[in-house]
Design a protein around this motif. Sequence first.
Motif, mmCIF file in Angstrom:
data_model
loop_
_atom_site.group_PDB
_atom_site.id
_atom_site.type_symbol
_atom_site.label_atom_id
_atom_site.label_comp_id
_atom_site.label_asym_id
_atom_site.label_seq_id
_atom_site.Cartn_x
_atom_site.Cartn_y
_atom_site.Cartn_z
ATOM 1 N N LEU A 137 16.734 62.835 41.430
ATOM 2 C CA LEU A 137 17.036 61.484 40.835
ATOM 3 C C LEU A 137 18.387 60.837 41.405
ATOM 4 O O LEU A 137 18.404 59.850 42.057
ATOM 5 C CB LEU A 137 16.981 61.063 39.698
ATOM 6 N N LYS A 163 19.115 57.090 42.029
ATOM 7 C CA LYS A 163 18.736 56.446 40.764
ATOM 8 C C LYS A 163 19.679 57.149 39.789
ATOM 9 O O LYS A 163 19.326 58.064 39.067
ATOM 10 C CB LYS A 163 17.392 56.837 40.476
ATOM 11 N N GLU A 189 19.068 57.261 35.572
ATOM 12 C CA GLU A 189 18.140 58.201 35.323
ATOM 13 C C GLU A 189 18.887 59.502 35.488
ATOM 14 O O GLU A 189 18.524 60.321 34.778
ATOM 15 C CB GLU A 189 16.996 58.052 36.001
#
Length: 255
Positions: A36, A41, A44
């Motif tokens: 991630l 990201k 997350e």
Amino acid sequence: MLKFLIHTVFISLLVFAGTSVQAQVPDSLFASANKLYQQEKYIEALEQYQNIEKLDLESASLYFNMANIYYRTNQVAPAIYYYEKALKLNPNDKDVRFNLGFANNMILDNIEPIPKSLWQKFMDGIILRFTYETWSKIAVALAFLFAFLFLMYHFSYSTGKKRFYFITSILSVIFVTTSLFFAYRNKHHMDTNVEAIIFYPAAEVKNAPTKSSDVYFELHEGTKVLILETLDNWKKIKIADGKMGWIDTAAIKEI
């Protein structure tokens, strides 16, 4: 000294056990978080890392990755906080030190540190170069080496070999004692030098532990302080230039 050696051996066994426990952290969770992170990201990924942290296991890699996310998302205080935590577990990690240097450039406070004494330089360069646990492991390893050399000295018949094993066993005793001293000083330093990071955007440092007291100076998020004393909801702190004052406990987070 014997009691301290026994305590050191016991602590080292606990460290070895702790290392095996750390190895049981779900690899899939860490790998998922790393994936991630690579995909940018960050929120997350941070949630995944925090789930690992909630297992109450310490890892320099975990703290380093969390700090990187906070740094990339311009969260100064938590970035520095986790870089410092990673550095405590692995004082010689060049990547952590390098990134921490960049993160420190984001701090608003420009504090000129007091020049270090020769003893402080020795502490930083030698004694604090490794953790207390590492010095303990070194002491235990050297103690086993001494036992081996002493046995070799005892069972050797050659005068030359006896002289060699006697000298090296004496040296190993000296190194064991030195390592124990370094472990003790390291542990004492860690126990008596409690550091913290300012988490408030701006925190008032007062000349007394009361709300009505005068503001002595102001600190901003990311600045590292040394905690000297605790009184109710106040902490007496010291900064790198020697200034001291009282700050609200809620404004800081201990490393």
